[in-house]
Design an enzyme around this catalytic site. Sequence first.
Site, PDB file in Angstrom:
ATOM      1  N   SER A  29      30.635 -18.682  34.362  1.00  9.79           N
ATOM      2  CA  SER A  29      29.941 -18.598  35.637  1.00  9.79           C
ATOM      3  C   SER A  29      30.553 -19.579  36.636  1.00  9.79           C
ATOM      4  CB  SER A  29      28.449 -18.847  35.416  1.00  9.79           C
ATOM      5  OG  SER A  29      27.710 -18.462  36.537  1.00  9.79           O
ATOM      6  N   ASP A  69      27.618  -7.476  32.870  1.00 12.26           N
ATOM      7  CA  ASP A  69      27.404  -8.569  33.838  1.00 12.26           C
ATOM      8  C   ASP A  69      27.165  -7.994  35.224  1.00 12.26           C
ATOM      9  OD1 ASP A  69      27.386 -10.951  35.302  1.00 12.26           O
ATOM     10  OD2 ASP A  69      29.149 -11.772  34.311  1.00 12.26           O
ATOM     11  N   HIS A  75      25.228 -11.312  32.383  1.00 16.52           N
ATOM     12  CA  HIS A  75      25.949 -12.557  32.668  1.00 16.52           C
ATOM     13  C   HIS A  75      25.679 -13.615  31.602  1.00 16.52           C
ATOM     14  CE1 HIS A  75      28.015 -15.322  35.317  1.00 16.52           C
ATOM     15  NE2 HIS A  75      26.992 -16.144  35.344  1.00 16.52           N
TER      16      HIS A  75
END
Lengths: 376, 376
Positions: free
Chosen positions: B159, B323, B356
């Site tokens: 991330s 994601d 994610h």
Amino acid sequence: MTPDPGAGANAAPARPGKNFHPIGSFEPEMGGYLPEVRLAYETWGELDDAGENAVLVVHALTGDSHCSGGPSDAYRRGGWWDEMVGPGRVVDTDENFVVCSNVLGGCSGSTGPASVDPETGRPHGMRFPVVTIRDIVRAQRRLLDGLGVRKLRAVIGGSIGGQQALEWAVEFPDFLEKAVPIASTGALGPQGIAMSEIGRRAIMADPNWRGGDYYGEAGPETGLAIARMAGMVTYQSAPGMWERFGRGPARRPPLYEEFGGMFDVEGYLHYQGQDLAGRFDANSYLYLTRAMDLYDAGAGYASREEAYRRIEADVLFVGVSSDWLFPAAEVRETAEEARRAGASVRYEEIESQNGHDAFLKDWDDLRAAVGPFLND
Amino acid sequence: MTPDPGAGANAAPARPGKNFHPIGSFEPEMGGYLPEVRLAYETWGELDDAGENAVLVVHALTGDSHCSGGPSDAYRRGGWWDEMVGPGRVVDTDENFVVCSNVLGGCSGSTGPASVDPETGRPHGMRFPVVTIRDIVRAQRRLLDGLGVRKLRAVIGGSIGGQQALEWAVEFPDFLEKAVPIASTGALGPQGIAMSEIGRRAIMADPNWRGGDYYGEAGPETGLAIARMAGMVTYQSAPGMWERFGRGPARRPPLYEEFGGMFDVEGYLHYQGQDLAGRFDANSYLYLTRAMDLYDAGAGYASREEAYRRIEADVLFVGVSSDWLFPAAEVRETAEEARRAGASVRYEEIESQNGHDAFLKDWDDLRAAVGPFLND
């Protein structure tokens, strides 16, 4: 937000423009009681003698009864489905008696949280009972009865309007010939519920919300604007947003002080938020998003299959390939469930990057998907 | 939230536990000036004599320097990447000198908006300068220099940590051998920016935010909780949420009064929001999400291609099939862009419904994707 000035008004003749029809007292299915309910509505075309040429158009979350026509004293904006509804259009006002009404719980003329409770003389606020899609549809039925409609040729709408179109087919199977739920399923998924809840929490966290009793004072406009921002994300698609906004800088004068510059998508969302906050009641937003979350076509039946087994109308489900809120795969699955239950079902899919909003943008595709079904 | 008590503390010896390293004054690339900056960090293993066996692990948005080990006085929670970092693990602390530091702008020991500005004796608040991923990486470089690290074997993170891993390869090409950006791209898309901005507006709309000067008083916990709710939606996938929550009723006691019942997904989001509000600084949330939005690997270069042309490290990009925040297709495209620019690039994709968050959940897949690259 001032208290709804027209609450309790008598029905006016059905003409283009905003009319009001009292439907009496109402008991929502989840409890509570409304002593006096009215719906705001508009009609186009003439009802035939048998009362069987009507088409009901149902609006989306923040829509109103003005699906066709220009701005006027009654409506600040032109019809939200002008491209679909009018003389010679897909919903043909030459051939049909077209009715569009503001939903129960709304804030564009129908009884909702902003309306004055005749028993207290104050706006309902959060004392307004929870209303469901079924309640909304039952209220519409009373309006149609009052207008002399005996049977609907069709019910058509998108999003929460699509939920109503489907519920019409389940709740009043012998009252309609066709139903067209667009960008809608038998039950909203958890990601959509999550986005609704983010918006509701933003409204309720606004100190101007005051537990819903803000009428006559400054309302929770900031919270409602944030809720709208969250909503707008669900109405678009990731590829569509790349295409429209990318990572470009804001093209509008900023509404908020920012740090590190402002992206175009942010400026867009700020303006959309502010726009809704200036024209919509925050409590209605709470109630209507809740109705959307709560909708389950199988509620009150042993299963969704049992609910769909009731359907007599021909149903056309329309999905949008990039829809995030009601994904096309889920619309298709709803159509398949209804078909397996014995309903006469068609499914059309609009290929578009406009996401959920395609039913308010992709006119050619929409007409191509809906026109043949409605008018054959 | 009280002012950061450790601001200005001297560096402690590098041992498991929270250490602090002063890196002097700092000039963020977008302007402003920080007279005294320190980073909180933790290390595992021993640095070799050449100073060339270090691995830098970079944390995600609300993470900290504790990627490995149990809870302690210094860290309320166990290591956030325990499954990946430790003796004999993928990031092997027997073989490597592993460093993890809280980011510049953070609130877990490093200088951030909650830190006291030595020039005013008050917390920076929103007077803190905008910091970028490049600034965060430059600050990390100073920490590593201070620890005697001469070269990194690898930088790895997911991330916003993945953005840092990529930026490390661009900014300090000869300082690292490998970079592993996970669930991250060269630039966040507009849908992700939109979700960040919804959260920021919720924080800033909270009356307890007070323009960022809430330290020593009740902070904008409600706004931060809403921001977290919006974040959590982007960390999961629609199919994953169907599987985990569906439309089930809440399984936890409600935090908020609701109307019409409460869904499981709502209860989950409420608790996640409340949890973060109790452990994270709202201003840091504003600054770090902004850094994430602003990150463009090509910023300051003629193009992203020119930036990627600088890369000397071997880079493994890892995408997650579901994601939503950094879609796998965009991770793959970033990898292809870097490859076209001449970088030595691999791409691995984790098949998962965890969205994610897979880089904090799908341990077996993650180890399989990353292990061979890191340790061959």
